[in-house]
Enzyme design. Structure first.
Site, PDB file in Angstrom:
ATOM      1  N   ASP A   1       0.842  -1.195   0.000  1.00 32.43           N
ATOM      2  CA  ASP A   1       0.000   0.000   0.000  1.00 32.43           C
ATOM      3  C   ASP A   1       0.879   1.246   0.000  1.00 32.43           C
ATOM      4  O   ASP A   1       2.036   1.215   0.454  1.00 32.43           O
ATOM      5  CB  ASP A   1      -0.950   0.011   1.200  1.00 32.43           C
ATOM      6  CG  ASP A   1      -0.220   0.073   2.534  1.00 32.43           C
ATOM      7  OD1 ASP A   1       0.666  -0.784   2.758  1.00 32.43           O
ATOM      8  OD2 ASP A   1      -0.523   0.962   3.350  1.00 32.43           O
TER       9      ASP A   1
ATOM     10  N   GLU B   1      -0.087  -0.919   5.862  1.00 33.22           N
ATOM     11  CA  GLU B   1       0.918  -0.437   6.813  1.00 33.22           C
ATOM     12  C   GLU B   1       0.754   1.057   7.052  1.00 33.22           C
ATOM     13  O   GLU B   1       0.986   1.540   8.173  1.00 33.22           O
ATOM     14  CB  GLU B   1       2.329  -0.739   6.286  1.00 33.22           C
ATOM     15  CG  GLU B   1       3.446  -0.472   7.280  1.00 33.22           C
ATOM     16  CD  GLU B   1       4.007   0.951   7.224  1.00 33.22           C
ATOM     17  OE1 GLU B   1       4.817   1.302   8.098  1.00 33.22           O
ATOM     18  OE2 GLU B   1       3.625   1.711   6.302  1.00 33.22           O
TER      19      GLU B   1
END
Length: 411
Positions: free
Chosen positions: A89, A154
C-alpha cells in the site's frame, strides 16, 4: 546479478503503476495477484489470504470496505525462517510532481520515479530481485527456509496487514527483514510507538450576531490545546531513551497537535461553533507503552476540562507499540552480506517513525529494517536511486547464505 537487477526494475515499474492507495484499497487484489505470480515463478509455495470481513470491520476501523489480501510465500523445508516483509500500500499521489505523474513510473538520470518507489515497493522489488538471483544461480541456502509476506495497510496501522499475518495466520518467523527506507548506512532494530487521538471540545452553538447566547468551542479548544501542549512538554522534558535514535531529537517523546482540526459537522461564518475537534499525534520512545501514553493524555485532558469548564472527549484513532530488539546474528549476517556487496554498514539505530516491526518483535522474532534512502517518501517526485536498488538486490541475495553460514557455525 545484472539479470536479477533488470528483473527488479521491471517488477518495480509494474508495481508502481498499480495505485494501491490506503485506506481505499481499490487495487489491492491486482497487486496481490502480481506478487503471488512472481513468487510462484521462483518456486515459492504461495497462499493469497483474504482478511476475513468480520476481522476487518472489528480491527481495521480506518480501512475501506474493499477486501484486504496478504501474499505469503515459503521456499524450503526445515530450519529457521528468514522472512522478508513488504507493504504494497502507498499514500495518495498528491500534487506537486514535476518528473512524471505518481502512478506512471519513469526512469530518468539513474532514478526510478513514482509513488511507492521508496516506501516501499522498491524494497519489495529488491527482495524479489534477490530471489531471482538465487534462482538463476541455484544457490538457495541450506538449512534455512525463505519466506516472503507482502501486505496491505501499513500506512494506516497494519492491523489488516502484518497484524493479521502474525495474529490471524500465526506466522512467527525467527528472522525478519523489512526493506523500509532506512538508508544504506545503518539498519533499524526498532522504532518509536504511535498514538493518534481525536479531541472534541463542546461549547454551545448560537447565531454570530448574538454570540453571547453561545459558547465558542473554537476558542475553548484553542485554549485547551495550548495548555495541553505546555503540560505535555513539561511532562516529557525529563525523559530520554537509552537507545540510539536518529535524528537525536527523536530520543525524547514528542507530541504534535492540530494536524487535523475543524468544526464538527462543518461550520459557517455566521455561526458560533458549538463543537470543535483537533488531533493529537504522540510518538513514544521504546521505554514507553501505548497504555501509559493514553493514560497521560486522558489525565491531562480531564484536568483541563475542569480548568476550562468545558466538556472534552478523546477518541483513540490509531496506536502501535514501540519496538526494540537485539538482532544479534541477523545483524552480523546483514553486515557481512553488505560487505560482500561493497558497502560497510554501521550499528543498528531506532527509527524515529513507526513500522510493522512491532508485530514480529512482540512474538520473539529478531528483526531489522534496511532499505534505500527515504527523504522523499510520501513526497512529490518520490524516487529510488537505481544504484541503491542494485546494491539491495545483491545484499539481500547474499543475506540468506551469510545467515545460513552463521547458524551452521553456531551449531
Amino acid at each position: 546479478m545484472e539479470e536479477a537487477f533488470g528483473y527488479s526494475v521491471e517488477v518495480l515499474k509494474r508495481l508502481v503503476s498499480i495505485p494501491t492507495v490506503a485506506p481505499q484499497g481499490d487495487h489491492y487484489e491486482e497487486a496481490a495477484e502480481l506478487l503471488a505470480r512472481e513468487l510462484e515463478s521462483m518456486g515459492f509455495e504461495v497462499a493469497v489470504e483474504r482478511v476475513p470481513a468480520e476481522y476487518q470491520r472489528e480491527k481495521c476501523r480506518h480501512a475501506s470496505e474493499n477486501p484486504r489480501f496478504i501474499v505469503y510465500g515459503r521456499r524450503g523445508e526445515g530450519g529457521p525462517a528468514l522472512h522478508f516483509n513488504g507493504h504494497y500500500d502507498v499514500v495518495p499521489g498528491g500534487p506537486g510532481w514535476t518528473v512524471t505523474e505518481p502512478f506512471k513510473p519513469v526512469v530518468k538520470d539513474g532514478k526510478l520515479y513514482g509513488r511507492g518507489a521508496i516506501d516501499m515497493k522498491g524494497g519489495i522489488a529488491a527482495a524479489l530481485g534477490a530471489f531471482k538471483a538465487l534462482q538463476l544461480s541455484g544457490a538457495w541456502p541450506q538449512g534455512l527456509r525463505l519466506e516472503a509476506a507482502f501486505v496491505p495497510d501499513e500506512e494506516i496501522g497494519g492491523e489488516c496487514g502484518t497484524g493479521y499475518l502474525v495474529n490471524g495466520m500465526g506466522v512467527t518467523p525467527e528472522y525478519v527483514i523489512l526493506p523500509e527506507p532506512s538508508g544504506l548506512e545503518k539498519p533499524w532494530h526498532g522504532h518509536r510507538g504511535i498514538l493518534w487521538m481525536k479531541v472534541r471540545v463542546k461549547g454551545r452553538t448560537a447565531h454570530a450576531s448574538t454570540p453571547w447566547h453561545g459558547r465558542n468551542a473554537f476558542l475553548l479548544a484553542s485554549a485547551i490545546a495550548l495548555d495541553l501542549q505546555q503540560a505535555l512538554a513539561a511532562m516529557y522534558a525529563g525523559r530520554r531513551s537509552k537507545y540510539r535514535i536518529e535524528p537525536e531529537e527523536s530520543a525524547r517523546p514528542t507530541v504534535s497537535l492540530g494536524g487535523e482540526a475543524g468544526v464538527t459537522g462543518g461550520g459557517k461564518t455566521n455561526q458560533v461553533p458549538g463543537e470543535f475537534y483537533f488531533t493529537v499525534d504522540r510518538r513514544l520512545i521504546p521505554e514507553e507503552t501505548v497504555a501509559q501514553a493514553r493514560g497521560e493524555l486522558v489525565g491531562v485532558l480531564t484536568w483541563l476540562s475542569v480548568k476550562h469548564g468545558a466538556e472534552v472527549e478523546a477518541e483513540e484513532v490509531i496506536s502501535a507499540e514501540p519496538a526494540i530488539n537485539e538482532p544479534g546474528e541477523l545483524y552480523e549476517a546483514l553486515r557481512e552480506a553488505a560487505r560482500q556487496s561493497g558497502r560497510v554498514i554501521g550499528q543498528p539505530v531506532v527509527c524515529p517513525g513507526g513500522l510493522d516491526m512491532w508485530y514480529y518483535t512482540v512474538k520473539g522474532s529478531k528483526a531489522l529494517a534496511y532499505g534505500p534512502r527515504g527523504e522523499l517518501a510520501h513526497a512529490p517526485d518520490e524516487h529510488i536511486d537505481l544504484v541503491e536498488l542494485r546494491f539491495l538486490v545483491e545484499a539481500f541475495a547474499r543475506l540468506p547464505l551469510t545467515l545460513a553460514g552463521a547458524l551452521q557455525r553456531r551449531t
